[in-house]
Design a protein around this motif. Structure first.
Motif, PDB file in Angstrom:
ATOM      1  N   ASN A  87       0.826  -1.216   0.000  1.00  0.00           N
ATOM      2  CA  ASN A  87       0.000   0.000   0.000  1.00  0.00           C
ATOM      3  C   ASN A  87       0.859   1.265   0.000  1.00  0.00           C
ATOM      4  O   ASN A  87       0.555   2.221  -0.713  1.00  0.00           O
ATOM      5  CB  ASN A  87      -0.948   0.012   1.197  1.00  0.00           C
ATOM      6  CG  ASN A  87      -2.059  -0.999   1.040  1.00  0.00           C
ATOM      7  OD1 ASN A  87      -2.440  -1.367  -0.063  1.00  0.00           O
ATOM      8  ND2 ASN A  87      -2.574  -1.473   2.162  1.00  0.00           N
ATOM      9  N   ASN A 141       2.205   2.099  -3.425  1.00  0.00           N
ATOM     10  CA  ASN A 141       1.199   2.244  -4.485  1.00  0.00           C
ATOM     11  C   ASN A 141       1.265   1.138  -5.535  1.00  0.00           C
ATOM     12  O   ASN A 141       1.205   1.400  -6.739  1.00  0.00           O
ATOM     13  CB  ASN A 141       1.325   3.610  -5.165  1.00  0.00           C
ATOM     14  CG  ASN A 141       1.110   4.733  -4.179  1.00  0.00           C
ATOM     15  OD1 ASN A 141       0.235   4.646  -3.316  1.00  0.00           O
ATOM     16  ND2 ASN A 141       1.908   5.774  -4.281  1.00  0.00           N
ATOM     17  N   SER A 187      -0.083  -1.722  -7.814  1.00  0.00           N
ATOM     18  CA  SER A 187      -1.399  -1.866  -8.450  1.00  0.00           C
ATOM     19  C   SER A 187      -2.177  -3.025  -7.843  1.00  0.00           C
ATOM     20  O   SER A 187      -1.598  -3.997  -7.338  1.00  0.00           O
ATOM     21  CB  SER A 187      -1.234  -2.096  -9.951  1.00  0.00           C
ATOM     22  OG  SER A 187      -0.685  -3.374 -10.190  1.00  0.00           O
TER      23      SER A 187
END
Length: 138
Positions: A65, A68, A70
């Motif tokens: 997380n 970032n 996907s």
């Protein structure tokens, strides 16, 4: 009772039988205590393993997380890790093998060559470099 379970109508009538009954009572108490403590210890170990797994999962989730990653890649990673856990296959990481740290430098170099060269030889650049250096590339 001789095994510490339920009531028995047979009673000891002399000193030898009373001594036998007391010894059996103590043995049954010790045996049942042993089994209860063993089951408790196994439950604590299981809880510890589950807590470690949850912490590893939490850290991975946080890492993914924070960076970032996907949703598609996250799903692939989790699926792979679940399949790996189900298969029972675990790679032993080099850093977890304490004895490797004590190997002589020459032996450690040979170990590194056998472990890492198969990974390097699949790339054309490293394959050519290893061939020029005199290492056999199979």
């Amino acid at each position: 009772s001789q095994l510490g379970v339920g009531a028995v109508e047979i009673m000891p009538v002399n000193a030898v039988e009373r001594m036998y009954a007391v010894i059996m009572l103590i043995l049954s108490l010790l045996t049942s205590s042993f089994f209860v403590s063993r089951v408790t210890a196994l439950m604590v170990d299981l809880q510890s393993v589950k807590a470690e797994q949850s912490e590893r999962d939490r850290k991975l989730r946080e890492y993914l997380n924070d960076n970032n990653v996907s949703l598609h890649l996250k799903s692939r990673i989790w699926k792979y890790l679940q399949d790996l856990n189900r298969s029972g296959k675990r790679m032993v990481l080099r850093d977890t093998v304490v004895q490797i740290r004590h190997l002589p430098k020459e032996m450690l170099t040979s170990l590194n060559a056998e472990v890492y060269f198969p990974l390097l030889k699949v790339h054309p650049f490293f394959s050519a470099l290893l061939t020029e250096s005199g290492y056999e590339v199979v």
